[in-house]
Design an enzyme around this catalytic site. Structure first.
Site, PDB file in Angstrom:
ATOM      1  N   GLU A  28       0.815  -1.221   0.000  1.00  0.00           N
ATOM      2  CA  GLU A  28       0.000   0.000   0.000  1.00  0.00           C
ATOM      3  C   GLU A  28       0.843   1.264   0.000  1.00  0.00           C
ATOM      4  OE1 GLU A  28      -0.641  -2.704   1.718  1.00  0.00           O
ATOM      5  OE2 GLU A  28      -2.568  -3.318   0.885  1.00  0.00           O
ATOM      6  N   HIS A  77     -11.171  -5.188   9.843  1.00  0.00           N
ATOM      7  CA  HIS A  77     -11.634  -4.945   8.473  1.00  0.00           C
ATOM      8  C   HIS A  77     -12.913  -4.112   8.405  1.00  0.00           C
ATOM      9  CE1 HIS A  77      -8.611  -7.762   7.279  1.00  0.00           C
ATOM     10  NE2 HIS A  77      -9.045  -7.860   6.034  1.00  0.00           N
TER      11      HIS A  77
END
Ligand SMILES: Cc1ncc(C[n+]2csc(CCOP(=O)(O)OP(=O)(O)O)c2C)c(N)n1
Ligand SMILES: [Mg+2]
Lengths: 335, 326
Positions: free
Chosen positions: B60, B128
């Protein structure tokens, strides 16, 4: 090249003096001892090739031709500084010279260099990217992410690791499982070369090879320049982690007199000419300091300038759309 | 007019901008063969090829750093970070590279970059199911948008891609299948301006400010309150979280004298906290009651359906808060 070596050295000696007088604040990372890397590397490539560096960035700026006056003014935090006092010592940059700046989060500019190389490849521009960083940066994940992408996409970027044996104070043995950083590039199938970072010609030769490799479309290249900084990590460093005798041993290999000697031995110029260069550069640096001192402070009313390229002000009366009809919506989102 | 899903609206903006401008490229994890983890980029690699739709390693920070460099080199990258939870790994590049280059180098160049990412939940567990828009919105140098409707998703994404500054574009996983009308004809090319909120339901008694999925909850609450309590809610869709269109909210409160802020983020330090602080200053003289907030309790999101339900702000909660006010 000799002139450039001296230019960096004298620029930084003056900067150190100004720092001691509190005319320069914050962090000041000196490149003294490592000058041969920037000089050898940047001279080996084209003016249109792109440069990105870490925060120890005065040398690259000066070699790329940035005005020493504007560089010094930036260190002084003045309006005439290269970045108008917004960046300081760690963030010199001049886009017009393809010098894309110093980055102060260790390793952060490594993927940035890869991305820029992608843009060159995409636009079929025959320009390569030089991305300079230290040995310590190779411990950060971002180093590996950047190298991995550069190799994956075969990008025209040269990673130049200045292995000066230390992070801030951490020794190589403490910070890395391998003492040669180029070994880390091998895992990404990247060809590498090691050069003597105290010898401007050794660096020049290595970069020539690396640039040719990149320009011919063969993908990224890793150069490890073995070097040493003579001064502390920054001006704030008491240097408790190393012996004075170690520094003395390296000072014997000072890149400036040794390249000067080489020039005289090979008939490139006389020692008088070298002395002349030293004198001229010293004069220029005195001018640079005087310029920085006289440059106006940036206007605090302008402190918010450049946060955005296109500032948006919702307070301005010209903004659009007031009360409107409800938007038709159907939802299967549940919850 | 046909109804289009939020997912298709995002895709249509990506596709149209790629057709319009060669410089626009997409990059992200599993955005090619897989089609994107929320199927937003489906079909695009087939149409534009792997040079413009780049499959990346799971990196990322590297993705955003790379996108910053590509932007500096003349491209307009749209980087997809699979969810906002994973965007945390890229925070450094977003905050220290993307948001700083234009400022710290004295305006020499800008970083035209869009980071698309996704908030949401659905029994995904503590790591998440988070939402961090307040973190991004606190950073000068970023623009942050969070569209709630297909039309705004399209219009704001067009604006984001055409904007010279880094824009954080946060979608919501539970909105992807929602449908709405998109402007057609010439209007299809119109941007929704960044920095403009919208009054999506007119009302006289209370102002509900919401964005993203909470807009739908607020609208539902408004219906319910109208029906059962005869309370008329005005609903403002914030749409942009930086810069916030305060004047639109302030004007609304001037009419209603009551304000409820609806978000999914945590009560402590969440985006709503910052909104509340600014709006309590700006609206003090117009308010008949303290500003109320609907937010998530300060608890990590639990997996169990029952536990998750107890944590997610809903329209019922908005209704309750408004009832307490009135
Ligand atoms: C991500 C990050 N962590 C820590 C620091 C603090 N820091 C600044 S320079 C430095 C050492 C870096 O060493 P190296 O990469 O070898 O570069 P050198 O200074 O030796 O040229 C550290 C730890 C930082 N700036 N960024
Ligand atoms: Mg080092």
């Amino acid at each position: 090249m000799y002139r450039q070596l001296v230019l960096i050295r004298r620029f930084e000696e003056h900067a150190a003096e100004a720092y001691a007088q509190a005319k320069i604040g914050g962090f000041l990372h000196l490149y003294i001892g490592e000058e041969a890397v920037a000089v050898g590397a940047i001279n080996a490539v084209r003016e249109t090739d792109h440069l990105l560096t870490h925060y120890r960035d005065h040398g690259y700026a000066l070699v790329r031709g940035c005005d020493p006056k504007a560089c010094m003014a930036e260190l002084f935090g003045r309006e005439d500084g290269l970045c108008h006092g917004r960046g300081g010592s760690m963030h010199l940059a001049e886009a017009a010279r393809h010098f894309w700046g110093g980055y102060a989060i260790v390793g952060s500019h490594i993927p940035i260099g890869a991305g820029m190389a992608y843009a060159m490849q995409y636009q079929e521009r025959d320009e390569v990217v030089l991305d300079f960083f230290g040995d310590g940066a190779t411990g950060n994940g971002i180093f590996h992410e950047g190298l991995s992408m550069a190799a994956l996409w075969n990008l025209p970027v040269i990673f130049i690791c200045e292995n000066n044996l230390y992070g801030m104070g951490a020794t190589l043995a403490e910070e890395s499982p391998v003492s040669e950083m180029r070994i880390k590039a091998e895992g990404y199938t990247m060809p590498s070369i090691q050069c003597d970072g105290m010898d401007v010609l050794s660096v020049y030769e290595a970069l020539g090879k690396a640039a040719e490799h990149c320009r011919s479309g063969k993908g990224p290249y890793f150069v490890e320049a073995m070097t040493y900084r003579f001064r502390g990590h920054s001006m704030a460093d008491p240097e408790l982690y190393r012996d004075k005798s170690e520094v003395q041993r390296w000072r014997v290999r000072d890149p400036i007199p040794s390249f000067g000697d080489w020039c005289v031995e090979h008939g490139v110029c006389s020692s008088q000419e070298l002395a002349q260069i030293n004198e001229e550069v010293e004069g220029e640096m005195l001018e640079a300091v005087a310029f920085a001192e006289q440059s106006p402070w940036p206007d605090p009313a302008e402190v918010g300038r450049w946060i955005y390229a296109k500032p948006i002000d919702p307070e301005s009366p010209a903004r659009s759309e007031g009360a409107g009809a409800a938007v038709p919506l159907t939802s299967d989102a549940g919850v | 007019m046909s109804l289009v899903s939020y997912r298709d609206a995002v895709r249509s903006a990506l596709r149209d901008e790629m057709l319009r401008d060669q410089r626009v490229i997409l990059m992200g994890e599993d955005i090619t063969g897989y089609g994107g983890s929320y199927a937003v980029t489906k079909g695009l690699v087939e149409e534009f090829g792997p040079k413009r739709v780049m499959e990346t390693p799971i990196a990322e920070a590297g993705i955003v750093g790379f996108a910053v460099g590509a932007a500096m080199g003349g491209l307009i990258p749209v980087a997809e970070l699979m969810t906002v939870n994973f965007a945390l790994l890229a925070l450094d590049q977003i905050v220290n590279s993307a948001a700083k280059c234009h400022y710290m180098f004295g305006g020499q160049w800008s970083v035209p970059l869009v980071v698309r990412t996704v908030s949401g939940f659905g029994q995904l567990g503590p790591t998440h199911s988070q939402t961090f828009e307040g973190w991004f919105a606190s950073v000068p140098g970023l623009k942050v948008v969070m569209p709630a409707t297909p039309a705004d998703a399209r219009g704001l994404l067009l604006a984001a891609i055409r904007d010279p500054d880094p824009v954080i574009f946060i979608e919501h996983s539970l909105l992807y299948s929602t449908k709405g009308e998109l402007p057609e004809g010439e209007a299809a090319d119109e941007e929704v301006p960044i920095g403009s909120a919208k009054v999506v339901r007119a009302g006289t008694d209370v102002t509900l400010v919401a964005y993203s999925r909470m807009l739908l909850q607020a609208l539902q609450a408004a219906e319910e309150l109208e029906r059962s309590d005869g309370v008329s809610c005005e609903v403002v869709d914030l749409r942009t979280l930086r810069p916030v269109d305060y004047p639109t909210v302030v004007e609304s409160v001037r009419r209603t004298h009551q304000l409820v802020l609806c978000g999914e983020d945590w009560r402590t330090g969440g985006f709503g906290a910052s909104l509340l602080s600014e709006l309590s200053d700006r609206c003090f003289d117009d308010l008949d009651a303290p500003i109320q907030r609907v937010a998530s309790p300060d608890v990590p999101m639990a997996y169990s359906r029952q536990l998750e339900r107890s944590l997610i702000p809903t329209s019922d909660e908005v209704v309750e808060v408004v009832r307490r006010l009135n």
